[in-house]
Design a protein around this motif. Structure first.
Motif, PDB file in Angstrom:
ATOM      1  N   SER A   9       0.839  -1.196   0.000  1.00  0.00           N
ATOM      2  CA  SER A   9       0.000   0.000   0.000  1.00  0.00           C
ATOM      3  C   SER A   9       0.875   1.248   0.000  1.00  0.00           C
ATOM      4  N   ILE A  10       0.446   2.256  -0.733  1.00  0.00           N
ATOM      5  CA  ILE A  10       1.212   3.500  -0.885  1.00  0.00           C
ATOM      6  C   ILE A  10       0.926   4.430   0.287  1.00  0.00           C
ATOM      7  N   ALA A  11       1.987   4.933   0.939  1.00  0.00           N
ATOM      8  CA  ALA A  11       1.785   5.779   2.120  1.00  0.00           C
ATOM      9  C   ALA A  11       2.991   6.659   2.384  1.00  0.00           C
ATOM     10  N   HIS A  12       2.755   7.797   3.048  1.00  0.00           N
ATOM     11  CA  HIS A  12       3.808   8.714   3.500  1.00  0.00           C
ATOM     12  C   HIS A  12       4.848   8.883   2.381  1.00  0.00           C
ATOM     13  N   THR A  13       4.428   9.496   1.307  1.00  0.00           N
ATOM     14  CA  THR A  13       5.166   9.464   0.054  1.00  0.00           C
ATOM     15  C   THR A  13       5.139  10.795  -0.683  1.00  0.00           C
ATOM     16  N   ASN A  14       6.231  11.068  -1.414  1.00  0.00           N
ATOM     17  CA  ASN A  14       6.306  12.231  -2.305  1.00  0.00           C
ATOM     18  C   ASN A  14       6.340  11.803  -3.771  1.00  0.00           C
ATOM     19  N   ALA A  15       5.822  10.641  -4.055  1.00  0.00           N
ATOM     20  CA  ALA A  15       5.884  10.110  -5.419  1.00  0.00           C
ATOM     21  C   ALA A  15       5.110  10.987  -6.402  1.00  0.00           C
ATOM     22  N   ILE A  16       5.547  10.952  -7.654  1.00  0.00           N
ATOM     23  CA  ILE A  16       4.801  11.584  -8.743  1.00  0.00           C
ATOM     24  C   ILE A  16       4.065  10.490  -9.519  1.00  0.00           C
ATOM     25  N   TYR A  17       3.219  10.898 -10.446  1.00  0.00           N
ATOM     26  CA  TYR A  17       2.347   9.959 -11.151  1.00  0.00           C
ATOM     27  C   TYR A  17       3.116   8.813 -11.783  1.00  0.00           C
ATOM     28  N   GLU A  18       4.205   9.113 -12.452  1.00  0.00           N
ATOM     29  CA  GLU A  18       4.959   8.073 -13.143  1.00  0.00           C
ATOM     30  C   GLU A  18       5.473   7.010 -12.175  1.00  0.00           C
ATOM     31  N   GLU A  19       5.855   7.446 -10.973  1.00  0.00           N
ATOM     32  CA  GLU A  19       6.325   6.501  -9.959  1.00  0.00           C
ATOM     33  C   GLU A  19       5.160   5.689  -9.384  1.00  0.00           C
ATOM     34  N   VAL A  20       4.010   6.337  -9.208  1.00  0.00           N
ATOM     35  CA  VAL A  20       2.833   5.621  -8.718  1.00  0.00           C
ATOM     36  C   VAL A  20       2.371   4.589  -9.747  1.00  0.00           C
ATOM     37  N   LEU A  21       2.405   4.969 -11.018  1.00  0.00           N
ATOM     38  CA  LEU A  21       1.992   4.043 -12.071  1.00  0.00           C
ATOM     39  C   LEU A  21       2.871   2.791 -12.076  1.00  0.00           C
ATOM     40  N   GLU A  22       4.188   2.974 -11.976  1.00  0.00           N
ATOM     41  CA  GLU A  22       5.084   1.823 -11.922  1.00  0.00           C
ATOM     42  C   GLU A  22       4.797   0.977 -10.685  1.00  0.00           C
ATOM     43  N   ALA A  23       4.534   1.653  -9.556  1.00  0.00           N
ATOM     44  CA  ALA A  23       4.220   0.929  -8.326  1.00  0.00           C
ATOM     45  C   ALA A  23       2.930   0.124  -8.481  1.00  0.00           C
ATOM     46  N   TYR A  24       1.927   0.742  -9.074  1.00  0.00           N
ATOM     47  CA  TYR A  24       0.646   0.062  -9.284  1.00  0.00           C
ATOM     48  C   TYR A  24       0.837  -1.195 -10.123  1.00  0.00           C
ATOM     49  N   GLU A  25       1.661  -1.100 -11.130  1.00  0.00           N
ATOM     50  CA  GLU A  25       1.927  -2.243 -12.006  1.00  0.00           C
ATOM     51  C   GLU A  25       2.690  -3.353 -11.299  1.00  0.00           C
ATOM     52  N   ASN A  26       3.273  -3.011 -10.151  1.00  0.00           N
ATOM     53  CA  ASN A  26       4.059  -3.995  -9.395  1.00  0.00           C
ATOM     54  C   ASN A  26       3.419  -4.356  -8.058  1.00  0.00           C
ATOM     55  N   GLY A  27       2.110  -4.133  -7.941  1.00  0.00           N
ATOM     56  CA  GLY A  27       1.383  -4.633  -6.779  1.00  0.00           C
ATOM     57  C   GLY A  27       0.798  -3.620  -5.831  1.00  0.00           C
ATOM     58  N   TYR A  28       1.246  -2.353  -5.906  1.00  0.00           N
ATOM     59  CA  TYR A  28       0.725  -1.323  -5.003  1.00  0.00           C
ATOM     60  C   TYR A  28      -0.636  -0.847  -5.506  1.00  0.00           C
ATOM     61  N   THR A  29      -1.691  -1.577  -5.150  1.00  0.00           N
ATOM     62  CA  THR A  29      -3.025  -1.285  -5.686  1.00  0.00           C
ATOM     63  C   THR A  29      -3.917  -0.537  -4.709  1.00  0.00           C
ATOM     64  N   HIS A  30      -3.338  -0.080  -3.592  1.00  0.00           N
ATOM     65  CA  HIS A  30      -4.124   0.598  -2.561  1.00  0.00           C
ATOM     66  C   HIS A  30      -3.335   1.795  -2.035  1.00  0.00           C
ATOM     67  N   ILE A  31      -4.053   2.840  -1.611  1.00  0.00           N
ATOM     68  CA  ILE A  31      -3.411   4.032  -1.051  1.00  0.00           C
ATOM     69  C   ILE A  31      -3.885   4.231   0.387  1.00  0.00           C
ATOM     70  N   THR A  32      -2.925   4.320   1.291  1.00  0.00           N
ATOM     71  CA  THR A  32      -3.178   4.466   2.722  1.00  0.00           C
ATOM     72  C   THR A  32      -3.594   5.897   3.054  1.00  0.00           C
ATOM     73  N   HIS A  33      -4.578   6.044   3.932  1.00  0.00           N
ATOM     74  CA  HIS A  33      -5.162   7.339   4.365  1.00  0.00           C
ATOM     75  C   HIS A  33      -4.986   8.434   3.297  1.00  0.00           C
ATOM     76  N   PHE A  34      -5.784   8.303   2.247  1.00  0.00           N
ATOM     77  CA  PHE A  34      -5.780   9.190   1.083  1.00  0.00           C
ATOM     78  C   PHE A  34      -5.800  10.659   1.516  1.00  0.00           C
ATOM     79  N   TYR A  35      -4.951  11.450   0.900  1.00  0.00           N
ATOM     80  CA  TYR A  35      -4.705  12.878   1.147  1.00  0.00           C
ATOM     81  C   TYR A  35      -3.744  13.113   2.314  1.00  0.00           C
ATOM     82  N   SER A  36      -3.685  12.224   3.284  1.00  0.00           N
ATOM     83  CA  SER A  36      -2.817  12.444   4.444  1.00  0.00           C
ATOM     84  C   SER A  36      -1.445  11.841   4.192  1.00  0.00           C
ATOM     85  N   GLY A  37      -0.375  12.643   4.358  1.00  0.00           N
ATOM     86  CA  GLY A  37       0.985  12.162   4.206  1.00  0.00           C
ATOM     87  C   GLY A  37       1.347  11.802   2.781  1.00  0.00           C
TER      88      GLY A  37
END
Length: 395
Positions: free
Chosen positions: A195-223
């Motif tokens: 799960s994606i959390a406490h992050t400064n990632a940009i879209y391209e990094e999130v997209l790569e993460a999503y393709e590698n299993g990160y299909t959920h975002i922890t406490h959306f908008y926070s951190g």
């Protein structure tokens, strides 16, 4: 003659698709065996007249740190059991105990205590597996996580942790860190949700993460990052990525503090109830009076102050955790975000169950599923919590 253990009559039964008025539910041996509009001609050992109130699936909280004066990082069996009882008294029938960034030894002890506590949990919310939050985070987005423990993923470390215990079902991390993509792939191979959390990632990094299993975002908008500018160019952040990736699921702290009504409405409008889980992210002060408290381990955790129905850093510069309960989340989505009852319940039941791959046994009022249920009135006040066909809280 057949005698089912539990019969609930005169209920507005909330299903994922409709509300059955004047409904009846039967349960035996902790499982739902029948639901219908009107009466079902059957006797039972226990009969509950819902009095026209709502009968909902039990609430599932996939991110909770503590409550009732206890935190899972206290590393005691008492903490596990008392937190489970406190949240059951507020409508939670299943949850994922959640850690904070800490030393490896402390984390291993926490995992061991989960295993020790689970068979002793007779009258609290069910354990759904452990959620490790941290320590693989971006330092700038650490929030109230202790900076002493923030670090990039270490394969030796996380492999040792997962060899030590099989109870981990979810792990939150910042996907832009060195080694985080490999970490996500490793978790996915073990059946654990990255799960994606406490992050400064940009879209391209999130997209790569999503393709590698990160299909959920922890406490959306926070951190997490929103739109940022780097060398005059603008980049979409994690928030925008959560909207752009349609199948990405998100969780929101709907305590009315972490996200104002306008953002609750926006998330609901764009993502919809099938992609949103409501979470408390509750710390030890949930269910306790306002005042000073501690986030994390009672011995060396972060001092916080609880006021305005939220935990804050002592200098009041930022929130440091939630003191919400699940019944409050449902009520807030209905009263603050104008969400229909059926959708508010869905975000607190079947959607988190699907995210945690527990929807085969819980999350909806369906024949064959666990008789984990809550009864609440038109003002969304809790009246009864039922786990496995047994009432564990009633007013």
């Amino acid at each position: 003659m057949d005698y089912p253990g539990l019969k609930i009559i005169n209920a507005k039964i909330v299903t994922p698709t409709r509300i059955i008025k004047n409904g009846t539910l039967l349960a035996r041996n902790g499982k739902i065996i029948a639901i219908a509009e009107g009466n079902i001609d059957s006797e039972a050992e226990t009969v509950i007249d819902a009095g026209g109130k709502y009968l909902s699936p039990g609430f599932i909280d996939i991110h909770v740190h503590g409550g009732g004066g206890h935190d899972f990082m206290d590393n005691t069996v008492e903490a596990y059991l008392e937190i489970a009882r406190l949240h059951a008294s507020q409508g939670t029938t299943a949850f994922t105990p959640t850690t904070l960034s800490c030393e490896q030894d402390a984390l291993l002890k926490t995992l061991s205590l989960y295993e020790e506590s689970e068979p002793l949990n007779k009258d609290g919310a069910r354990f759904l597996g452990m959620h490790i939050e941290g320590p693989y985070f971006d330092m700038e987005q650490r929030g109230a996580q202790d900076p002493r423990f923030i670090r990039p993923p270490d394969p030796k470390e996380y492999q040792e942790i997962l060899q030590h215990s099989s109870v981990v079902k979810r792990w939150s991390a910042a996907p832009e860190l060195k080694g985080a993509i490999e970490f996500g792939r490793f978790l996915k191979s073990k059946g654990i949700l990255p799960s994606i959390a406490h992050t400064n990632a940009i879209y391209e990094e999130v997209l790569e993460a999503y393709e590698n299993g990160y299909t959920h975002i922890t406490h959306f908008y926070s951190g997490m990052s929103g739109v940022s500018r780097r060398n005059a160019f603008r980049y979409a952040g994690v928030v925008e990525s959560g909207y752009l990736l349609e199948d990405m699921t998100v969780e929101i702290i709907a305590d009315g503090r972490h996200l104002p009504p306008a953002l609750l409405k926006l998330v609901y409008k764009i993502k919809g109830p099938e992609k949103i889980a409501l979470i408390t992210d509750a710390m030890r002060a949930a269910g306790m009076p306002p005042g000073e408290s501690i986030l994390g381990d009672r011995r060396n955790g972060l001092k916080v102050i609880v006021e305005d129905n939220v935990a804050k850093l002592p200098d009041r510069s930022a929130f440091a955790g939630s003191v919400a309960t699940t019944i409050q989340l449902v009520k807030n989505m209905i009263t603050l975000a104008d969400v229909p009852v059926i959708d508010a319940v869905k975000m607190m039941t079947i959607t988190p169950a699907k995210i945690m791959k527990a929807d085969d046994t819980m999350g909806s009022i369906t024949v064959g599923k666990d008789a984990d249920l809550v009864i609440f009135d038109d003002e969304i006040n809790l009246h009864k919590t039922i786990i496995g066909g047994k009432a564990v809280h009633a007013i």
